[in-house]
Design an enzyme around this catalytic site. Structure first.
Site, PDB file in Angstrom:
ATOM      1  CB  VAL A 166      -1.290   7.992  -0.550  1.00 44.71           C
ATOM      2  CG1 VAL A 166      -2.243   6.900  -1.006  1.00 44.71           C
ATOM      3  CG2 VAL A 166      -1.384   9.200  -1.478  1.00 44.71           C
TER       4      VAL A 166
ATOM      5  CB  ILE B 291      -0.288   8.083   6.682  1.00 39.59           C
ATOM      6  CG1 ILE B 291      -1.447   9.064   6.906  1.00 39.59           C
ATOM      7  CG2 ILE B 291      -0.573   7.096   5.578  1.00 39.59           C
ATOM      8  CD1 ILE B 291      -1.141  10.182   7.861  1.00 39.59           C
ATOM      9  CG  ASP B 292      -2.387   2.597   6.621  1.00 41.91           C
ATOM     10  OD1 ASP B 292      -3.390   3.269   6.364  1.00 41.91           O
ATOM     11  OD2 ASP B 292      -1.887   1.790   5.829  1.00 41.91           O
TER      12      ASP B 292
ATOM     13  CB  VAL C 168       5.643   4.901   4.603  1.00 40.76           C
ATOM     14  CG1 VAL C 168       5.168   3.513   4.207  1.00 40.76           C
ATOM     15  CG2 VAL C 168       6.403   5.520   3.434  1.00 40.76           C
TER      16      VAL C 168
ATOM     17  NE  ARG D  10      16.728  -3.260   9.091  1.00 45.89           N
ATOM     18  CZ  ARG D  10      16.270  -4.242   8.335  1.00 45.89           C
ATOM     19  NH1 ARG D  10      16.621  -5.496   8.566  1.00 45.89           N
ATOM     20  NH2 ARG D  10      15.450  -3.982   7.327  1.00 45.89           N
TER      21      ARG D  10
ATOM     22  CB  SER E 189      17.074   7.646  15.013  1.00 43.03           C
ATOM     23  OG  SER E 189      15.987   8.543  14.965  1.00 43.03           O
TER      24      SER E 189
ATOM     25  CE1 TYR F  21      -1.091  -5.502   6.574  1.00 43.55           C
ATOM     26  CE2 TYR F  21      -2.149  -5.448   4.420  1.00 43.55           C
ATOM     27  CZ  TYR F  21      -1.048  -5.737   5.209  1.00 43.55           C
ATOM     28  OH  TYR F  21       0.086  -6.253   4.645  1.00 43.55           O
TER      29      TYR F  21
ATOM     30  CE  LYS G 241      -4.687  17.926   5.059  1.00 39.26           C
ATOM     31  NZ  LYS G 241      -5.535  19.137   5.076  1.00 39.26           N
TER      32      LYS G 241
END
Length: 372
Positions: free
Chosen positions: A298, A269-270, A267, A203, A220, A94, A279
């Site tokens: 996280v 955040i990466d 989720v 979806r 959305s 990754y 952050k």
């Protein structure tokens, strides 16, 4: 080919690039597998397990990097690792480069061939190497949210599933992809009231079908987000733009309208996070509070379940990894889906969304991107 598996050094990361089962498959093809001592311990795999699988145990990461043609990891390389990469080497892991200019510069300088799990595609337009960790992350996000809602963890003191006579938590999931669907199903199974915001009408129909109509779906939009976050006890950010930085769907001003002690779980955040106030945090110190709203961000949520995560990840990455070991970079010419995993080659960015996010030029060495 000489395949190297270093220990993961990112904080609280216990997954491993190759399980013993996967290492045995490489060895059976005639490849040499070198595993850093202790690399699998966090996931429950001993050095002896790797030896029995046909791998060699080496003492340190420097030896793994120096003696290997391909490095197989889980998380993006840290500075000390990218400084050990070289031009004739393949990195398979990754990367999440869009929000990480420093890592990108390091990989460019190394001139290695950096292949990102998260941008490899399949014939259906999916992201097969991201999917297993998205499944794990979506499920862990719900457990983490439920725990964070408790008063001693900074939340409002709400029991996620409720009890007879008392309403359960209302969970808003932004995005109905793999992460979002897994989060929605897990939250539904724990008794929460669940709303998913998604832009793909097919979806939404699929989510409605697989959840038996128990999950509310909405198209959305800015208005829908503003309406739903006011009602939500938990918001799970599960949006993804492949290879690019995540869009900021929840702004700072929105937090003042949310319930005090409500929880945001990012989720994405990466990829930079989908909340403006996000952050990266760690498993050791997972949360912080902004304007009364608790943030759980996280950056390696699946790392909390390293045994499950390592096995699930290897199930997906193994066929592509074996192709790389068998054919080297020629595997990218044979498989355009694998070629789309290539993010950096010989000092050039090769993934358009990464280049756009970082304001850099890009090149298309294997002709897999539409021009014009």
């Amino acid at each position: 080919m000489r395949v190297g598996v270093p220990s993961e050094i990112k904080k609280n990361e216990h997954r491993v690039g190759l399980t013993p089962t996967a290492a045995r498959e490489y060895a059976a093809r005639g490849h040499q597998v070198a595993v850093q001592t202790g690399a699998g311990m966090g996931a429950g795999f001993t050095d002896d397990d790797y030896v029995k699988a046909g791998a060699t145990i080496v003492a340190d990461a420097a030896t793994v990097f120096a003696d290997s043609d391909m490095i197989v990891k889980v998380k993006e390389p840290q500075r000390v690792e990218w400084e050990m990469l070289r031009e004739d080497q393949i990195l398979y892991t990754y990367l999440h480069l869009a929000p990480d200019p420093e890592q990108t510069k390091g990989l460019i300088a190394s001139k290695c061939a950096a292949i990102a799990y998260e941008t490899v595609t399949d014939a259906r337009g999916g992201l097969p190497l991201l999917a297993p960790m998205s499944e794990v992350a979506g499920r862990i996000a719900v457990f983490s949210a439920a725990e964070t809602l408790l008063k001693h963890n900074g939340g409002m003191g709400l029991l996620f599933c409720g009890v007879p006579g008392v309403a359960p938590a209302r969970v808003l999931v932004l995005g109905g992809g793999v992460v979002g669907l897994n989060a929605a199903r897990m939250a539904m199974g724990l008794g929460a009231e669940v709303v998913v915001l998604e832009r793909s009408i097919p979806r939404m129909a699929y989510i409605d079908e697989v959840t038996g109509g128990r999950v509310i779906t909405r198209y959305s939009s800015i208005g829908a987000i503003e309406e739903e976050i006011v009602k939500a006890d938990v918001v799970i950010g599960a949006v993804l733009v492949p290879g690019a930085e995540a869009p900021k769907l929840v702004k700072r001003e929105h937090l003042k309208k949310m319930k005090p002690g409500s929880v945001l779980v990012d989720v994405a955040i990466d990829q930079g996070g989908c909340f403006e106030t996000s952050k990266p945090t760690t498993h050791e110190d997972p949360t912080y509070t902004v304007d009364g709203v608790v943030h759980y961000c996280v950056a390696n949520m699946p790392g909390a379940a390293p045994r499950t995560s390592s096995e699930a990840l290897n199930n997906a990455t193994l066929p592509f990894g074996l192709a790389l070991a068998d054919h080297g970079l020629e595997a990218l010419r044979k498989d355009p889906h694998l070629a789309r995993g290539l993010n950096v080659l010989k000092g050039e960015i090769t993934y358009p969304a990464v280049a756009q996010a970082l304001g850099l030029e890009w090149t298309d060495p294997f002709g897999v991107w539409p021009q014009g």
